[in-house]
Write an enzyme that holds these catalytic residues in place. Sequence first.
Site, PDB file in Angstrom:
ATOM      1  N   HIS A  27       7.408   5.927 -30.527  1.00  0.00           N
ATOM      2  CA  HIS A  27       7.939   6.836 -31.538  1.00  0.00           C
ATOM      3  C   HIS A  27       8.005   8.259 -30.985  1.00  0.00           C
ATOM      4  O   HIS A  27       6.983   8.870 -30.712  1.00  0.00           O
ATOM      5  CB  HIS A  27       7.023   6.767 -32.760  1.00  0.00           C
ATOM      6  CG  HIS A  27       7.424   7.619 -33.900  1.00  0.00           C
ATOM      7  ND1 HIS A  27       6.693   8.723 -34.307  1.00  0.00           N
ATOM      8  CD2 HIS A  27       8.478   7.541 -34.743  1.00  0.00           C
ATOM      9  CE1 HIS A  27       7.272   9.263 -35.363  1.00  0.00           C
ATOM     10  NE2 HIS A  27       8.359   8.570 -35.645  1.00  0.00           N
ATOM     11  N   GLU A  54      12.102   5.661 -28.534  1.00  0.00           N
ATOM     12  CA  GLU A  54      12.980   6.188 -29.575  1.00  0.00           C
ATOM     13  C   GLU A  54      13.595   7.528 -29.181  1.00  0.00           C
ATOM     14  O   GLU A  54      12.942   8.360 -28.558  1.00  0.00           O
ATOM     15  CB  GLU A  54      12.184   6.367 -30.865  1.00  0.00           C
ATOM     16  CG  GLU A  54      13.030   6.878 -32.014  1.00  0.00           C
ATOM     17  CD  GLU A  54      12.204   7.286 -33.219  1.00  0.00           C
ATOM     18  OE1 GLU A  54      12.657   7.022 -34.341  1.00  0.00           O
ATOM     19  OE2 GLU A  54      11.130   7.893 -33.032  1.00  0.00           O
ATOM     20  N   ASP A  56      15.590  10.383 -31.466  1.00  0.00           N
ATOM     21  CA  ASP A  56      16.215  10.931 -32.671  1.00  0.00           C
ATOM     22  C   ASP A  56      17.349  11.854 -32.232  1.00  0.00           C
ATOM     23  O   ASP A  56      17.137  12.724 -31.379  1.00  0.00           O
ATOM     24  CB  ASP A  56      15.207  11.728 -33.490  1.00  0.00           C
ATOM     25  CG  ASP A  56      14.140  10.851 -34.130  1.00  0.00           C
ATOM     26  OD1 ASP A  56      14.504   9.812 -34.694  1.00  0.00           O
ATOM     27  OD2 ASP A  56      12.953  11.213 -34.055  1.00  0.00           O
ATOM     28  N   HIS A  69      13.811  15.534 -33.579  1.00  0.00           N
ATOM     29  CA  HIS A  69      13.543  14.792 -34.812  1.00  0.00           C
ATOM     30  C   HIS A  69      14.228  15.381 -36.027  1.00  0.00           C
ATOM     31  O   HIS A  69      14.601  14.662 -36.951  1.00  0.00           O
ATOM     32  CB  HIS A  69      12.037  14.709 -35.078  1.00  0.00           C
ATOM     33  CG  HIS A  69      11.705  13.938 -36.318  1.00  0.00           C
ATOM     34  ND1 HIS A  69      11.427  14.537 -37.529  1.00  0.00           N
ATOM     35  CD2 HIS A  69      11.655  12.601 -36.533  1.00  0.00           C
ATOM     36  CE1 HIS A  69      11.210  13.602 -38.437  1.00  0.00           C
ATOM     37  NE2 HIS A  69      11.336  12.420 -37.866  1.00  0.00           N
ATOM     38  N   GLU A 158      18.125   7.038 -33.114  1.00  0.00           N
ATOM     39  CA  GLU A 158      18.351   7.181 -34.555  1.00  0.00           C
ATOM     40  C   GLU A 158      19.427   8.224 -34.804  1.00  0.00           C
ATOM     41  O   GLU A 158      19.356   9.334 -34.268  1.00  0.00           O
ATOM     42  CB  GLU A 158      17.082   7.592 -35.296  1.00  0.00           C
ATOM     43  CG  GLU A 158      17.329   7.764 -36.792  1.00  0.00           C
ATOM     44  CD  GLU A 158      16.154   8.313 -37.568  1.00  0.00           C
ATOM     45  OE1 GLU A 158      16.366   8.814 -38.707  1.00  0.00           O
ATOM     46  OE2 GLU A 158      15.022   8.258 -37.055  1.00  0.00           O
TER      47      GLU A 158
END
Length: 330
Positions: A27, A54, A56, A69, A158
Site C-alpha cells: 500500500h 500500489e 495512486d 495519494h 488507482e
Amino acid sequence: MKPYLLGLLMITFTSQVIASKPLVIAHRGAPGYLPEHTLESVTLAYALGADFIEQDLVVTKDLKLIVLHDIHLETVTNVEQVFPSRKREDGRYYALDFTLTELKTLNVHERQDAKGNQVFPNRYQGKGTFQIATFEEQIELIQQLNRQLNKNTGFYPEIKSPAWHKEQGVDISQLVMSVLRKHQLDDPNKAIYVQCFDFAETQRLRNDLNAKVKLIQLIAENDWLESPTDYDVLKTQAGLKAIAKVAQGVGPWIPQLVDLKTMQPTAFVEQAHIAGLKVHPYTFRKDALPENINTQQTLQLLFKGLKVDGLFTDFTDTVVNYLAEERIAH
C-alpha cells in the site's frame, strides 16, 4: 500409481498452492518505513517481497500522471514553503495546478495532519530528500527490478477522483489507459490490477474505454464522499453481481468485513466470492490496530477466518512473513 505420476501430481499440487497464495499488496510502497509513494519506498516494498505495489494516480498541469495519494499536496510535501502563493481559495494546494517540473522541486515528507504533526508518529522521522515520482518512473523501476531479479512483482494503480478531474477538464482514465497501452500493460494476463472508487468510472473503463486489464472496484463508506457512487448499494448481493459484470474483484475497507467490536464476520467476503469476485481489503497497519486485537490475530482473522484473496498493507514484511510461516493457501 507409478512413481513418476505421483511426482507429477505433487508438482501440480504444489504449483496450485503457490499460485493460490493470498496476495501481499504494498500500500503506497512501504510507508511503514519510508515516505509513501516515493521511489525509495517502492524499492523497499519490492525488496520486502510484495506481490503487487500500489500507485495512486493524479494528474499534473501538463497532463502527466504522478503517484500521489491525494489531489492535494500539502499533507505530504513542502509545497507551502516552496510555492506559498499557489493555493486555491479553499487554502489547499492541488497537484493539477503545478507542472511536473515544479512538482519535482518539492520534497516529499512523512504524512502530516492539518496541524503539521505526523499522522503515524513512530514512522520515518528523518530529514531525507524524497521526490514525487511519475507513474512511468515507477513502471520502469519495477520492470527493471523484475528483469534483473527474474521476478514478476505487479502493479496496482488507482485512478484517483475521476469525477473531480473531469470537472477540471481532464480525463484521467484516458491518460491511464494510454500509459498502460504504451507499456503493454492493458492485458488481463499481466500482473496488474487497476482500481477505482467510482463505480461509474469502473464501468466506463471496461465498456467505453475497452480496458482489457483486470479491474478492482474499491468500496468506501458513503459519508467519506469519496465519489458519487452509492456504496450501500454496491455492498448488497445485487451490487456485487453488478460489479462482477465489469471487474475481477473488490477492495473493501476491513471494517466492512468484520465488526471490530465483536470480531464477528459480516457476509461480505462470502457473498463477493459467490459473485465470483476476488477480495483485496485495505489497509493492514500494525501501528493502527484496534485495542482488542494484535497483528497475529488480525492476520489470522483475515486470511484463515475470512479467506481474503489479498491484503493491502503498509508493512509488506509483516504480512509476507506471516504467510510464509502459516503457508496459507486457498
